[in-house]
Design an enzyme around this catalytic site. Structure first.
Site, PDB file in Angstrom:
ATOM      1  N   GLY A 344       0.817  -1.203   0.000  1.00 11.46           N
ATOM      2  CA  GLY A 344       0.000   0.000   0.000  1.00 11.46           C
ATOM      3  C   GLY A 344       0.854   1.257   0.000  1.00 11.46           C
ATOM      4  O   GLY A 344       1.968   1.281  -0.542  1.00 11.46           O
ATOM      5  N   SER A 345       0.375   2.287   0.667  1.00  8.89           N
ATOM      6  CA  SER A 345       1.048   3.596   0.616  1.00  8.89           C
ATOM      7  C   SER A 345       2.326   3.670   1.438  1.00  8.89           C
ATOM      8  O   SER A 345       3.031   4.684   1.388  1.00  8.89           O
ATOM      9  CB  SER A 345       0.082   4.690   1.066  1.00  8.89           C
ATOM     10  OG  SER A 345      -0.949   4.839   0.117  1.00  8.89           O
ATOM     11  N   THR A 346       2.656   2.612   2.194  1.00  9.75           N
ATOM     12  CA  THR A 346       3.940   2.637   2.907  1.00  9.75           C
ATOM     13  C   THR A 346       5.107   2.637   1.924  1.00  9.75           C
ATOM     14  O   THR A 346       6.231   2.973   2.304  1.00  9.75           O
ATOM     15  CB  THR A 346       4.079   1.432   3.848  1.00  9.75           C
ATOM     16  OG1 THR A 346       3.955   0.219   3.096  1.00  9.75           O
ATOM     17  CG2 THR A 346       3.020   1.457   4.946  1.00  9.75           C
ATOM     18  N   LYS A 348       5.393   4.671  -0.576  1.00 11.24           N
ATOM     19  CA  LYS A 348       5.564   6.002  -1.171  1.00 11.24           C
ATOM     20  C   LYS A 348       6.847   6.720  -0.741  1.00 11.24           C
ATOM     21  O   LYS A 348       7.518   7.327  -1.589  1.00 11.24           O
ATOM     22  CB  LYS A 348       4.331   6.853  -0.893  1.00 11.24           C
ATOM     23  CG  LYS A 348       3.093   6.367  -1.646  1.00 11.24           C
ATOM     24  CD  LYS A 348       1.834   7.119  -1.248  1.00 11.24           C
ATOM     25  CE  LYS A 348       0.625   6.595  -2.012  1.00 11.24           C
ATOM     26  NZ  LYS A 348      -0.641   7.211  -1.577  1.00 11.24           N
ATOM     27  N   ASP A 656      -5.389   6.997   4.488  1.00 11.58           N
ATOM     28  CA  ASP A 656      -4.333   6.111   4.031  1.00 11.58           C
ATOM     29  C   ASP A 656      -3.054   6.415   4.760  1.00 11.58           C
ATOM     30  O   ASP A 656      -2.159   5.666   4.816  1.00 11.58           O
ATOM     31  CB  ASP A 656      -4.197   6.296   2.519  1.00 11.58           C
ATOM     32  CG  ASP A 656      -3.393   5.222   1.858  1.00 11.58           C
ATOM     33  OD1 ASP A 656      -3.014   5.437   0.710  1.00 11.58           O
ATOM     34  OD2 ASP A 656      -3.141   4.194   2.481  1.00 11.58           O
TER      35      ASP A 656
END
Length: 656
Positions: A344-346, A348, A656
């Site tokens: 997921g957004s980890t 980014k 998020d």
């Protein structure tokens, strides 16, 4: 004259008859003597052969048969060594051995097992689970092995059986060493457990060239530290020369070589922190790995739910095995090592660092987010988490508010192979090298990876081709991305430690009980990320912003320390364009909640990754777990318990 002739003929006949009698007697005597001579010669040869054999055995084979005779009189009995103790970093015992009595049966010497067990049940307490476990061991073992029917007998039970021992040939009481795990299911996936040696273990022992050292040993490490450090923990088998009688009973001990106990292990784990972390999950499933970024010490290693390793010590009974093996919660799965999840957004912050390093983005460069991204010429829209978008977004804001569109655009402009090469330097797509077995590599997608993944006659060329849509999904931590919690914890620890990487490890030192020497397992930096310090400073500043004013601000409200972090929500089930609502989705199809963090921000002492399976938004489910753990570790907060689910001020948006 005629008369004279008659007489003469009679005499002639009589003379011939007398000669015949004489010759027959002589002939009989001759044959008798000849037979007697032959018989005597045969007897002489036989006795000669016997004497020669006797002489050969007594003179030439004397040493051999003397040894055999001594073997019949003297038995060599192996003495199993005491297994080493496992403690946490503060000396708290996590695994130890103790002595106990076991009622054991040798099936090859028992005529009727069922009748024997029924008779034994009148003397000692034999439960149905004991019978089932015995039957299971019987199926897995050799017939001549001694198998435990009951373990940990009381002194009274031992005395009762001793009185009736004569009734049970092939049954005896044995003193055995048992393994004990005082914290039960806490840190069970780290410590592991021991179990009976099977054929696979025998092959492994042979590969080590330690068959002799395992004589008399029935148990060996199966998973976790018990497996990975088996040769340190086992020790050296001792030997005892015992004189035995005709029935094989020991009469006296002739000589003894004592065993050497196994080495003690001191783990990097802090069991109190581990307990606090496990309590923070409550009854939720998930994983947590906490690392000291300055050394690679693993401070906490959580896989929820866990299991009680004590169940395996005597051989787990079928009912408990079925419950563990068939549970939908998968308590035997080591999630930090073997659970591969979309990040997921980890992902980014790491993608942003890659963009800085490759020159695709600068810290101040901005994009406009309308709330979606659309590949030119295609109708499909890749939606942002915030309807209407975040407006103008630079790199800092893209991390703080977790703007998907920023990373859609970045993925659109960046070659996937360039991204994969940089991400591999952070440890993604490969084993971290942690010192317990079973770690997965995860999936770091690239063109080459996809070609190999979809190779074979069952796939066409279009399956193996890399598409722009693959890059767009990978740009927000979805698509083919699949990382383990240990990989994410290691990666955020590298960021926290200014790009210097240490291999995660669970064992800090090994102590020899023979010499008392403590061997510290020194860890040198494994590698350096090799990026400019100012690039790392940009990312770390944004991670601090996430906990101050971004998606996890609610979870870290009023914190007495400054920390950096990043939330993530990983999709499990595709809604095909519908807006996600966890209340309308089955619990096991809900999104996974992620959070990575480190603290204190200026001099990090702990970095961690938290995964709550099907927990929903990372800010609501995973960040509060991290807050509990950081509060305990940095402040000594004694308020241990399940972490609350944090409500976001803006509802589901920006969660998020």
């Amino acid at each position: 004259m005629a008369r004279t002739l008659f007489v003469s003929k009679n005499r002639g006949f009589g003379a011939r008859g007398g000669g015949s009698d004489f010759s027959t007697a002589e002939r009989d005597r001759f044959y008798f003597r000849r037979r007697l001579g032959v018989a005597g010669f045969v007897v002489l040869i036989a006795f000669g052969g016997l004497f020669a054999r006797f002489f050969y055995l007594q003179v030439f084979q004397h040493a051999h048969y003397q040894t055999l005779a001594e073997t019949n009189r003297i038995a060599i009995v192996p003495i199993v060594p005491n297994r080493g103790v496992v403690t946490d970093r503060n000396g708290i015992v996590l695994a130890q051995s103790y002595s106990g009595y076991t009622l054991e049966i040798m099936p090859s010497r028992v005529k009727n097992l069922d009748e024997t067990i029924d008779a034994l049940a009148d003397i000692v307490d034999v439960q149905p689970r004991d019978r089932k476990r015995f039957r299971k061991l019987l199926e897995e073992s050799r017939n001549f092995e001694s198998l435990p029917l009951r373990t940990r007998l009381s002194d009274e039970e031992v005395a009762r059986f001793a009185v009736h021992r004569y009734r049970f040939p092939g049954v005896e009481i044995k003193a055995r060493l048992f393994r004990q795990y005082p914290f039960a299911d806490v840190a069970s996936h780290v410590i592991g457990y021991i179990g009976r040696i099977n054929d696979k273990d025998v092959e492994r022992i042979a590969d080590w060239d330690e068959v002799a050292n395992y004589k008399g040993s029935d148990y060996i490490g199966k998973v976790g530290v018990e497996l990975s450090y088996e040769r340190e923990l086992h020790g050296t088998t001792g030997w005892e020369e015992v004189e035995v009688d005709a029935n094989g009973r020991a009469v006296r001990t002739l000589s003894r070589t004592p065993p050497a106990s196994g080495n003690n292990l001191r783990l990097s784990l802090d069991i109190k922190l581990q307990q606090a972390a496990e309590a923070a999950f409550g009854d939720r499933r998930g994983a947590l790995v906490a690392i000291d970024p300055r050394s690679g010490d693993v401070l906490a290693f959580v896989s929820k739910p866990g299991y009680d390793p004590n169940l395996f010590v005597d051989g787990i009974d079928p009912a408990n095995w079925q419950e563990l093996n068939e549970s939908p919660d998968k308590p035997l799965l080591n999630r930090p090592l073997r659970g591969a999840y979309p990040p997921g957004s980890t992902i980014k912050p790491f993608l942003a660092l890659s963009a800085l390093n490759s020159g695709k983005r600068t810290p101040t460069q901005t994009i406009f987010d309308p709330g979606f991204f659309q590949i030119p010429g295609q109708a499909h829209r890749f939606r942002d988490d915030k309807p209407g978008g975040h407006g103008t977004v630079d790199m800092y804001k893209s991390i703080v508010v977790s703007c998907d569109t920023y990373y859609y655009l970045l993925a659109n402009e960046t070659d996937i192979d360039v991204t994969a090469r940089f991400m591999s330097r952070l440890g993604f797509g490969q084993k971290t090298g942690i010192d317990i077995e079973g770690e997965l590599t995860g999936v770091l997608p690239s063109r080459e990876w996809k070609r190999q993944r979809f190779a074979g006659k069952n796939y066409r060329e279009e399956h193996r081709k890399w598409y722009l849509g693959d890059s767009i999904s990978a740009g927000i931590g979805q698509g083919y991305n699949a990382f383990t919690p240990i990989q994410l914890a290691h990666a955020i620890a590298v960021i926290a430690n200014d790009g210097v990487s240490y291999t995660p490890h669970l064992v800090k030192s090994v102590q020899s009980l023979r010499t008392g020497e403590v061997r510290e397992i020194a860890r040198d930096p494994a590698s350096s990320l090799g990026v400019k310090p100012e690039y790392l400073a940009v990312i770390k500043n944004a991670l601090v912003g996430v906990n101050r004013e971004g998606t996890s601000a609610a979870a870290f409200k009023n914190a007495k320390y400054v920390s950096g972090g990043k939330t993530g929500t990983a999709q499990v089930y595709s809604l095909k364009g519908e807006k996600y609502s966890e209340h309308r989705v089955d619990e096991r199809l809900r999104d996974h909640a992620w959070f990575v963090a480190y603290a204190p921000a200026d001099k990090p002492r702990i970095a961690l990754a938290v995964l709550v399976e099907n927990g929903g938004f990372g800010a609501q489910a995973a960040a509060p777990v991290a807050r509990k753990v950081l509060d305990y570790y940095l402040l000594g907060d004694s308020a241990v318990g399940p972490a609350p689910v944090v409500s976001q001020p803006g509802g589901d948006d920006e969660s998020d």
